[in-house]
Enzyme design. Structure first.
Site, short mmCIF file in Angstrom:
data_model
loop_
_atom_site.label_atom_id
_atom_site.label_comp_id
_atom_site.label_asym_id
_atom_site.label_seq_id
_atom_site.Cartn_x
_atom_site.Cartn_y
_atom_site.Cartn_z
N CYS A 1 5.48 -1.27 2.65
CA CYS A 1 6.81 -1.07 3.22
C CYS A 1 7.79 -0.57 2.17
CB CYS A 1 7.31 -2.38 3.83
SG CYS A 1 6.12 -3.06 4.98
N THR A 2 7.60 -1.01 0.95
CA THR A 2 8.46 -0.53 -0.13
C THR A 2 8.19 0.95 -0.37
OG1 THR A 2 8.45 -2.71 -1.13
CG2 THR A 2 9.10 -0.87 -2.54
#
Lengths: 308, 214
Positions: free
Chosen positions: B109-110
């Site tokens: 997600c980062t």
């Protein structure tokens, strides 16, 4: 076979002193261990981000928080040797049972194939176990605490594995193999195939720390046969394992042959497992956090210079 | 121009075989066409009810409780990273990229958020806005946004209500919230649905490619 520590001009005098001290010792293979004899200092240092890096340097003068050349924790004790002997014995029993039964039964392919499968699965097992120990728990974790601490120490000082004596390096795995394989030696009776699998698999697991140590040695310090096996992919290669010691420290976990590394890394197997554990148990693996002092490698020369 | 891509072979193929191909069709009855004839689905859904999606219990196993290409995206109102309520309707009049992701501060997600950040100007140039949605609370979003200097809005879908409503499929036998991105046109109609759990950067490539070619 001699595996010499890496030479470093800054510590050469100490290095010679170390060698002369150990000339009489039968084992000249220094390897890091999966377990480090518990020293109060290590309990202090191998912690999650609460440790301030400066504290490690300060305590070096008083309590050895980093491995030193004559650190007793790198040496083999008789207890270590006994465990290695017992581990080897159980493995040899299994292998010899496989061989004798195979001869009696006139079967060859099946036990050999079983042994090969054992070798392949040992690599997978080493990766999964290594991933778990590297990422979860800490020194306080029941049963695994010492190993976790040792693995963290290894990440910080990877070069020490080349300084550990043979039995010191292998004794923890040898102990696990003894407890696991001894009952199997009895249960499997005269099954050549099962013994072939168990003997090879457990032997590879027990010696994985040796393979690991060799993967940390420089090519010039290794016997030609070991280099050949590494280059052939039969033992984990130095380059493959070096990748594990680089940020983000989340790949190349397997340390027997490394044959599973590419599959596991490309398939995002460990990333998937980490995500599942995060969502199901709320635990974050260490590799998700920014590299901190727990992971960041302290170079050998930096360590030794600070001791002078 | 709408396309629907499957996760590539780099994801866990041995597990993905158990996933039904094309998540939009996983609950389709045999009567519905198997290809991504999302116009058909969209029409069917919009005919049967205004914007709400019929639940799977409404017509047992026969209506897709998902948003597919051609569907009118259902309205939602969620809190953003600052705790302010934000409605999807606010973005009507321009294309919107709505991306559902598992959780803040996880590696994938980062990577995805940073990739959207790094290409944000291109999305703006294409006239589009970007919205990220996960089940994390506003404070988590705020920290995540600040840490990585994300220029777009993050919305808190607490309880994963909107995720379920839109039918974002879970991965790995339901163990993992899915990573799915929708591109809505200026009328709020879904034009692209892209799903890929383990190659998060591809979401940016695919959606940008779509927007730039539209």
């Amino acid at each position: 076979m001699a595996i010499l520590p890496r030479h470093n001009p800054t510590f050469r005098p100490l290095h010679h002193a170390r060698l002369s001290h150990h000339n009489s010792l039968p084992a000249r293979i220094y390897c890091s261990t999966t377990t480090t004899p518990a020293k109060p200092s290590r309990d202090q240092i191998i912690k999650r981000p609460t440790i301030v890096p400066a504290a490690l340097v300060q305590t070096a003068a008083t309590v050895s928080t980093r491995p030193v050349l004559n650190d007793p924790s790198l040496q083999s004790t008789w207890s270590h040797r006994v465990w290695v002997a017992s581990g080897c014995t159980t493995v040899l029993i299994s292998l010899s049972k496989s061989l004798t039964t195979a001869v009696d039964s006139h079967i060859w392919i099946e036990p050999i194939l079983a042994g090969f499968i054992g070798y392949v699965l040992a690599d997978l097992g080493s990766g999964i176990y290594h991933w778990g120990i590297d990422n979860y728990g800490d020194s306080e974790t029941p049963f695994f605490g010492k190993q976790i601490e040792a693995f963290q120490g290894h990440h910080k000082w990877p070069w020490t594995i080349t300084r550990r004596q043979f039995a010191n390096n292998l004794h923890a795995l040898a102990r696990a193999v003894t407890f696991t394989v001894l009952p199997l030696d009895l249960i499997c009776n005269d099954n050549a195939v099962l013994h072939g699998f168990v003997g090879v698999c457990s032997g590879c697991i027990m010696f994985s720390q040796q393979f690991h140590a060799w993967a940390h040695c420089t090519k010039s310090k290794l016997p030609a046969a070991v280099v050949a096996l590494q280059d052939a992919g039969i033992l984990v290669s130095r380059s493959q394992h070096a990748a594990h010691h680089r940020s983000p420290y989340n790949n190349n976990y397997c340390i027997v042959s490394g044959v599973w590394n590419e599959i596991l890394d490309n398939s995002k197997f460990f990333e998937a497992m980490e995500m599942i554990l995060f969502f199901k148990l709320g635990v974050r693996p260490r590799s998700w956090t920014e590299p901190n002092s727990d992971w960041t490698e302290e170079t050998e020369s930096a360590s030794l210079i600070s001791e002078l | 121009m709408a396309s629907f891509s499957l996760p590539t072979n780099n994801t866990l193929p041995f597990l993905l075989h158990s996933r039904t191909p094309k998540a939009t069709l996983s609950q389709n009855p045999p009567l519905l066409p198997k290809s991504s004839r999302s116009q058909f689905h969209g029409l069917k859904l919009s005919n049967s009810s205004p914007v709400s999606i019929p639940s799977s219990s409404y017509v047992k196993g026969s209506i897709v409780a998902k948003i597919t290409e051609g569907s009118l995206a259902p309205a939602f109102t969620l809190k953003d990273q600052d705790g302010k309520t934000v409605s999807l309707s606010k973005f009507k009049g321009k294309p919107v990229v709505v991306y559902f992701y598992p959780a803040d501060e996880t590696p994938g997600c980062t990577k995805q958020a940073c990739a959207f950040r790094d290409s944000y100007e291109k999305f703006k140039k294409a006239g589009a806005e970007v919205i990220g949605i996960s089940g994390d609370d506003p404070s988590s979003h705020k920290a995540f946004k600040q840490k990585y200097k994300l220029p777009f809005t993050l919305l808190s879908d607490e309880g994963n209500r909107v995720r379920k409503e839109w039918g974002v499929p879970a991965d790995l036998f339901g163990a993992l919230p899915g990573r799915q991105t929708y591109v809505l046109d200026k009328n709020g109609v879904v034009r692209l649905v892209y799903n890929n759990q383990f190659q998060p950067e591809k979401h940016i490539d695919e959606t940008l490619k779509f927007l730039q070619s539209a």
